[in-house]
Scaffold this motif. Structure first.
Motif, mmCIF file in Angstrom:
data_model
loop_
_atom_site.group_PDB
_atom_site.id
_atom_site.type_symbol
_atom_site.label_atom_id
_atom_site.label_comp_id
_atom_site.label_asym_id
_atom_site.label_seq_id
_atom_site.Cartn_x
_atom_site.Cartn_y
_atom_site.Cartn_z
ATOM 1 N N THR A 162 0.830 -1.305 0.122
ATOM 2 C CA THR A 162 -0.140 -0.078 0.057
ATOM 3 C C THR A 162 0.899 1.325 -0.080
ATOM 4 O O THR A 162 0.488 2.200 -0.523
ATOM 5 N N ILE A 165 1.589 1.810 -3.762
ATOM 6 C CA ILE A 165 0.754 2.150 -4.272
ATOM 7 C C ILE A 165 0.501 3.618 -4.091
ATOM 8 O O ILE A 165 0.186 4.492 -5.207
ATOM 9 N N LEU A 175 -4.498 3.349 -9.378
ATOM 10 C CA LEU A 175 -4.807 2.327 -8.528
ATOM 11 C C LEU A 175 -4.060 1.224 -9.227
ATOM 12 O O LEU A 175 -3.093 0.511 -8.516
ATOM 13 N N ILE A 179 -0.600 -1.011 -8.494
ATOM 14 C CA ILE A 179 -0.451 -2.179 -8.030
ATOM 15 C C ILE A 179 0.655 -2.926 -9.245
ATOM 16 O O ILE A 179 1.441 -3.752 -8.451
ATOM 17 N N THR A 188 4.064 -7.208 -3.311
ATOM 18 C CA THR A 188 2.561 -7.829 -3.441
ATOM 19 C C THR A 188 2.461 -9.409 -2.833
ATOM 20 O O THR A 188 3.301 -10.151 -3.182
ATOM 21 N N TRP A 193 -4.847 -7.646 -3.504
ATOM 22 C CA TRP A 193 -6.086 -7.007 -2.941
ATOM 23 C C TRP A 193 -6.095 -7.461 -1.547
ATOM 24 O O TRP A 193 -6.630 -6.946 -0.731
ATOM 25 N N ILE A 196 -4.533 -4.465 -0.401
ATOM 26 C CA ILE A 196 -5.161 -3.151 -0.509
ATOM 27 C C ILE A 196 -6.372 -3.198 0.243
ATOM 28 O O ILE A 196 -6.748 -2.133 0.867
ATOM 29 N N ASP A 197 -7.056 -4.443 0.254
ATOM 30 C CA ASP A 197 -8.116 -4.455 1.258
ATOM 31 C C ASP A 197 -7.746 -4.372 2.774
ATOM 32 O O ASP A 197 -8.744 -4.454 3.717
ATOM 33 N N GLY A 226 -9.588 -0.784 3.665
ATOM 34 C CA GLY A 226 -8.451 -0.793 2.824
ATOM 35 C C GLY A 226 -8.424 0.659 2.003
ATOM 36 O O GLY A 226 -9.200 1.510 2.227
ATOM 37 N N GLY A 228 -8.878 0.603 -1.437
ATOM 38 C CA GLY A 228 -9.413 0.331 -2.856
ATOM 39 C C GLY A 228 -10.215 1.464 -3.272
ATOM 40 O O GLY A 228 -10.431 1.686 -4.670
#
Length: 320
Positions: A162, A165, A175, A179, A188, A193, A196-197, A226, A228
């Motif tokens: 994050t 990002i 976004l 990623i 990652t 996600w 991200i979440d 998150g 997102g």
């Protein structure tokens, strides 16, 4: 000491290189390695850094029985729901009188109190320094350097993906472009996600709370939101106002127990938690006797994660 490794990915390979480099000082010997993708390798004289894998062991239990190791290094993929199958791997090692070192957040975030008690009853070590801030000493700091201190809470920027990002979005990238940048850097999770979440941050918050505050919680209990829904426009608007959007994990003691949350927070630029960027992390511990303590990790990578595992191996060997 003889070491068996479950899960032979990038961290395991970096660990193997580090063990070979430090062999003259710390004579660890990797005698077995198991991976679902490549199979299993055994050699009581010590495996090379790139083992030749044969047929896979039928189970983790069979692997541990044949390995004849003194320490299990558990490096399989994390499961945030219940920590399996890593929890069962760790328990199988304890049942065989083996120490365990892991970089897998799942068992510590989901079942720490039970596993710590099982390790105590078995008379073996259980270490997990690399679960939260790569190799940066957090748990060992509390365990070895803060006698009598009660951790009242914490706040941390603990997820590198994050961070990368949000840095990209500050430059005007989308976004999705952020990623891709994080993916190229190799920071990652398999599913970005998950970062991200806020699940990765929630797992780390639960692990910190379980170990440092005896919270006996799980990632599912963390109040989580998150990044997102953020856009480059929202990030830029905050920057123009002298603010910075940062994914923050927080924990604090309350009369009802330990409260945990993960949020994309809008912080002043001068805030300590807003000072890190890229893959760097920061953790602030709020304590009763030592006030607030901060631990920083600057641009860590695989080598730092591997070093955290290596440091745990050394600690286990010294206390065996």
């Amino acid at each position: 000491m003889r070491v068996a490794i479950l899960g032979y990915g990038r961290v395991a390979r970096a660990l193997a290189r580090l063990i070979a480099k430090q062999q003259h000082v710390y004579p660890f010997r990797i005698v077995a390695a198991h991976t679902l993708r490549h199979g299993t390798a055994y050699d009581l004289h010590g495996l090379p850094e790139e083992p030749v894998f044969g047929p896979a062991a039928a189970s983790a239990e069979e692997f541990l029985d044949r390995a004849r190791a003194e320490i299990l290094v558990e490096l399989t993929t994390m499961n945030p729901e219940d920590g399996e199958p890593a929890v069962s791997h760790i328990r199988a090692a304890f049942a065989r009188g083996m120490h365990v070192v892991t970089a897998n957040k799942g068992p510590v975030a989901c079942r720490y109190a039970e596993l710590a008690e099982e390790a105590r009853r078995a008379g073996v070590g259980f270490r997990f320094e690399s679960t939260v801030m790569d190799g940066t000493p957090v748990f060992s700091l509390a365990r070895q350097c803060l006698p009598g201190v009660r951790v009242q809470g914490f706040a941390g920027v603990l997820n590198s993906t994050t961070q990368v990002i949000l840095d990209a979005m500050r430059r005007g990238a989308s976004l999705e472009e952020g990623i891709e940048e994080a993916r190229r850097m190799g920071v990652t999770e398999a599913d970005p996600w998950f970062d991200i979440d806020g699940w990765d941050s929630a797992c780390k918050a639960a692990a910190l709370a379980n170990v440092l505050m005896d919270a006996r919680t799980t990632p599912a209990a963390v109040n989580r939101r998150g990044i997102g829904r953020l856009t480059p426009e929202k990030v830029a608007e905050a920057e123009r106002a002298g603010k910075r959007i940062v994914m923050v994990s927080r924990g604090k003691r309350t009369p009802q127990g330990v409260s945990l949350r993960v949020r994309a927070e809008v912080l002043d630029h001068a805030d300590l938690l807003a000072q890190v960027s890229g893959t760097s992390n920061v953790l602030l511990l709020h304590t009763d006797l030592m006030g607030d303590l901060a631990v920083f990790s600057f641009q860590p990578g695989l080598e730092q994660t591997a070093y955290g595992v290596f440091a745990d191996l050394v600690d286990v060997a010294r206390n065996a």
